[in-house]
Design a protein around this motif. Structure first.
Motif, mmCIF file in Angstrom:
data_model
loop_
_atom_site.group_PDB
_atom_site.id
_atom_site.type_symbol
_atom_site.label_atom_id
_atom_site.label_comp_id
_atom_site.label_asym_id
_atom_site.label_seq_id
_atom_site.Cartn_x
_atom_site.Cartn_y
_atom_site.Cartn_z
ATOM 1 N N SER A 201 0.872 -1.263 0.201
ATOM 2 C CA SER A 201 0.071 -0.173 -0.050
ATOM 3 C C SER A 201 0.776 1.262 0.056
ATOM 4 O O SER A 201 0.565 2.295 -0.485
ATOM 5 C CB SER A 201 -0.789 0.044 1.345
ATOM 6 O OG SER A 201 0.037 0.100 2.371
ATOM 7 N N LYS A 202 2.139 0.859 0.525
ATOM 8 C CA LYS A 202 3.105 1.986 0.531
ATOM 9 C C LYS A 202 4.279 2.058 -0.512
ATOM 10 O O LYS A 202 4.750 2.896 -1.096
ATOM 11 C CB LYS A 202 3.651 2.211 1.673
ATOM 12 C CG LYS A 202 2.584 2.605 2.966
ATOM 13 C CD LYS A 202 3.328 2.654 4.249
ATOM 14 C CE LYS A 202 2.346 2.770 5.289
ATOM 15 N NZ LYS A 202 2.834 2.969 6.764
ATOM 16 N N THR A 203 4.489 0.809 -1.234
ATOM 17 C CA THR A 203 5.402 0.295 -1.940
ATOM 18 C C THR A 203 5.103 1.002 -3.455
ATOM 19 O O THR A 203 5.781 1.383 -4.026
ATOM 20 C CB THR A 203 5.662 -1.005 -1.963
ATOM 21 O OG1 THR A 203 6.266 -1.405 -0.792
ATOM 22 C CG2 THR A 203 6.732 -1.539 -3.081
ATOM 23 N N PHE A 204 3.807 0.832 -3.956
ATOM 24 C CA PHE A 204 3.223 1.217 -5.026
ATOM 25 C C PHE A 204 2.064 2.316 -4.843
ATOM 26 O O PHE A 204 1.038 2.237 -4.234
ATOM 27 C CB PHE A 204 2.568 0.079 -5.720
ATOM 28 C CG PHE A 204 3.433 -0.901 -6.549
ATOM 29 C CD1 PHE A 204 3.908 -0.617 -7.716
ATOM 30 C CD2 PHE A 204 3.597 -1.952 -5.824
ATOM 31 C CE1 PHE A 204 4.541 -1.704 -8.337
ATOM 32 C CE2 PHE A 204 4.432 -2.862 -6.383
ATOM 33 C CZ PHE A 204 4.819 -2.823 -7.662
ATOM 34 N N LYS A 205 2.580 3.939 -4.978
ATOM 35 C CA LYS A 205 1.980 4.809 -4.739
ATOM 36 C C LYS A 205 1.514 5.428 -6.120
ATOM 37 O O LYS A 205 2.309 5.940 -6.767
ATOM 38 C CB LYS A 205 2.743 5.708 -3.903
ATOM 39 C CG LYS A 205 3.383 5.225 -2.719
ATOM 40 C CD LYS A 205 2.500 4.801 -1.803
ATOM 41 C CE LYS A 205 1.559 6.195 -1.274
ATOM 42 N NZ LYS A 205 0.814 5.745 -0.028
ATOM 43 N N PRO A 206 -0.064 5.727 -6.269
ATOM 44 C CA PRO A 206 -0.416 6.349 -7.426
ATOM 45 C C PRO A 206 -0.167 7.831 -7.321
ATOM 46 O O PRO A 206 -0.273 8.452 -6.484
ATOM 47 C CB PRO A 206 -1.721 5.919 -7.342
ATOM 48 C CG PRO A 206 -2.198 5.753 -6.033
ATOM 49 C CD PRO A 206 -0.845 5.014 -5.201
ATOM 50 N N THR A 207 -0.238 8.259 -8.507
ATOM 51 C CA THR A 207 -0.358 9.731 -8.678
ATOM 52 C C THR A 207 -1.341 10.092 -9.623
ATOM 53 O O THR A 207 -1.247 9.761 -11.073
ATOM 54 C CB THR A 207 0.747 10.375 -9.373
ATOM 55 O OG1 THR A 207 2.030 9.862 -8.256
ATOM 56 C CG2 THR A 207 0.915 11.937 -9.586
ATOM 57 N N PRO A 208 -2.672 10.808 -9.597
ATOM 58 C CA PRO A 208 -2.946 11.385 -7.969
ATOM 59 C C PRO A 208 -3.084 10.239 -7.045
ATOM 60 O O PRO A 208 -3.662 9.199 -7.547
ATOM 61 C CB PRO A 208 -4.169 12.337 -8.167
ATOM 62 C CG PRO A 208 -4.822 11.521 -9.482
ATOM 63 C CD PRO A 208 -3.625 11.085 -10.479
ATOM 64 N N ALA A 209 -2.958 10.454 -5.824
ATOM 65 C CA ALA A 209 -2.823 9.624 -4.780
ATOM 66 C C ALA A 209 -4.420 9.016 -4.415
ATOM 67 O O ALA A 209 -4.516 7.805 -4.157
ATOM 68 C CB ALA A 209 -2.362 10.058 -3.432
ATOM 69 N N ASN A 210 -5.330 9.632 -4.674
ATOM 70 C CA ASN A 210 -6.791 9.188 -4.259
ATOM 71 C C ASN A 210 -7.567 8.514 -5.465
ATOM 72 O O ASN A 210 -8.644 8.379 -5.242
ATOM 73 C CB ASN A 210 -7.589 10.551 -3.854
ATOM 74 C CG ASN A 210 -7.583 11.508 -5.060
ATOM 75 O OD1 ASN A 210 -6.988 11.620 -6.237
ATOM 76 N ND2 ASN A 210 -8.399 12.649 -4.744
ATOM 77 N N ASP A 211 -6.857 8.385 -6.503
ATOM 78 C CA ASP A 211 -7.701 7.742 -7.582
ATOM 79 C C ASP A 211 -6.803 6.687 -8.144
ATOM 80 O O ASP A 211 -6.569 7.007 -9.569
ATOM 81 C CB ASP A 211 -8.143 8.786 -8.687
ATOM 82 C CG ASP A 211 -9.301 8.211 -9.545
ATOM 83 O OD1 ASP A 211 -9.561 6.946 -9.293
ATOM 84 O OD2 ASP A 211 -9.576 8.792 -10.378
ATOM 85 N N SER A 217 0.302 7.916 -13.156
ATOM 86 C CA SER A 217 1.664 6.897 -12.920
ATOM 87 C C SER A 217 1.786 6.352 -11.514
ATOM 88 O O SER A 217 0.846 6.710 -10.858
ATOM 89 C CB SER A 217 2.918 7.797 -13.130
ATOM 90 O OG SER A 217 2.896 8.991 -12.264
ATOM 91 N N PHE A 218 2.526 5.651 -11.315
ATOM 92 C CA PHE A 218 2.865 4.916 -10.052
ATOM 93 C C PHE A 218 4.268 5.317 -9.744
ATOM 94 O O PHE A 218 5.000 5.345 -10.628
ATOM 95 C CB PHE A 218 2.477 3.513 -9.981
ATOM 96 C CG PHE A 218 0.857 3.140 -9.626
ATOM 97 C CD1 PHE A 218 0.655 2.715 -8.236
ATOM 98 C CD2 PHE A 218 0.041 3.502 -10.509
ATOM 99 C CE1 PHE A 218 -0.783 2.567 -8.126
ATOM 100 C CE2 PHE A 218 -1.269 3.127 -10.365
ATOM 101 C CZ PHE A 218 -1.649 2.932 -9.185
ATOM 102 N N ARG A 219 4.623 5.179 -8.299
ATOM 103 C CA ARG A 219 6.147 5.406 -8.014
ATOM 104 C C ARG A 219 6.264 3.953 -7.018
ATOM 105 O O ARG A 219 5.525 3.725 -6.276
ATOM 106 C CB ARG A 219 6.523 6.395 -7.291
ATOM 107 C CG ARG A 219 7.925 6.525 -6.842
ATOM 108 C CD ARG A 219 8.137 7.875 -6.276
ATOM 109 N NE ARG A 219 7.995 8.976 -7.106
ATOM 110 C CZ ARG A 219 8.658 9.363 -8.196
ATOM 111 N NH1 ARG A 219 9.964 8.668 -8.026
ATOM 112 N NH2 ARG A 219 8.603 10.449 -9.087
#
Length: 322
Positions: A201-211, A217-219
């Motif tokens: 849940s913290k390793t793959f972080k979406p941008t934007p974070a809420n959708d 993209s993901f980080r």
């Protein structure tokens, strides 16, 4: 972001899935087990290293005989309903006695990228990666070098390091740092098992974070909990709900959290996983103590308070959500 145009893994070695069996002495085993990216995936892969292989003069203390190290990696969940596939390719794994050093590592593995599908394995399934020797001693730092990765969501969106929509953060050329605290002790001719718990849940972080389903993209930056399997226990059980006919039905893809007693914020969970299609779950590498088990599958919630766990034992805890 793109649709997949070929089966991933056509260029990389694939390793069969199986339980880790007895090993001969003098083998360093790096086992990585991932609790489901979307919940309770447990990937266990075994990596080992050639005896005496270092990048520079090794900082390892002298030892007559090498020992066996098992590093078992497991991951905590993103939303279990969102992810179809989470692939990571690792081309180098190193370990060091000193947490503050950037050179003098023992090389556990280096070669053509080995592909790991985090979503393919759940709750204790294992996958053998590589095997070799490791000098006895205490180890305080691990480096994982991810060469590439790909994330596929249920709506067909694909995020990949190849097209830049999945970005590797801050590993540079040295790999992602994993600090081993307390240190991993490898004893001559004996086996040590350590769990690396990936919080996806913290390793793959979406941008934007809420959708996440519509992310640009993901980080990727691994956030990892470390525990010694020889000094911990396991929670296992089944997630149920009322079937509307006076009985109980199993619940798939519910998120199971190990919580400090009385805690309600899942961000404070100590470990997590997801239930299988038959409702079963397993959480490995939990320190002995008393915990609450919190289970969620929106809008359903269930909780069992005061579950106790002792070293080397399995605590069976079934949870009913409503």
């Amino acid at each position: 972001m793109r649709k997949p145009d070929r089966p991933l893994g056509s260029r990389w070695p694939q390793i069969g899935v199986g339980l880790v069996g007895p090993t001969s002495p003098n083998i360093c085993i790096l086992m990585v087990s991932f609790k489901s990216l979307v919940g309770a995936i447990c990937l266990l892969f075994l990596v080992s290293c050639s005896a005496g292989v270092t990048e520079e003069a090794s900082a390892a203390p002298p030892s007559a005989e090498p020992g066996i190290l098992s590093l078992i990696v497991t991951d905590a969940p993103l939303d279990h309903a969102l992810v179809v596939e989470a692939l990571i390719r690792i081309n180098k794994v190193r370990i060091h006695h000193d947490a503050g050093q950037d050179s003098g590592f023992d090389v556990l593995f280096e070669g053509d990228p080995i592909e790991i599908d985090l979503v393919a394995l759940r709750n204790g399934l294992t996958e053998l990666l590589v095997r070799s020797d490791l000098p006895a001693g205490d180890y305080r730092q691990l480096r994982l070098h991810v060469s590439s990765a790909r994330l596929t969501l249920v709506n067909g969106n694909v995020y990949s390091t190849e097209d830049g929509s999945l970005k590797l953060s801050s590993q540079g050329t040295s790999g992602f740092k994993v600090f081993l605290d307390p240190p991993v002790h490898v004893e001559s001719k004996l086996s040590s098992e350590v769990l690396l718990d990936f919080d996806l849940s913290k390793t793959f972080k979406p941008t934007p974070a809420n959708d996440p389903l519509n992310a640009n993209s993901f980080r990727l930056h691994p956030v990892i909990r470390v525990s010694n399997l020889t000094e911990s226990g396991e929670f296992r059980g089944v997630v149920f709900q009322d079937d509307g006919q006076g009985g109980l039905g199993v619940v798939e893809n519910a998120t199971v959290y190990v919580m400090p007693p009385g805690e309600t914020d899942t961000e404070m969970s100590l470990a997590s996983t997801a239930s299988n299609v038959d409702g079963t779950y397993a959480i490995l590498g939990v320190s002995a103590g008393t915990y609450d088990l919190l289970v969620t599958k929106d809008p359903l919630v269930g909780r069992v308070n005061g579950a106790t766990l002792s070293v080397g034992n399995v605590s069976l805890v079934d949870v009913i959500v409503q």
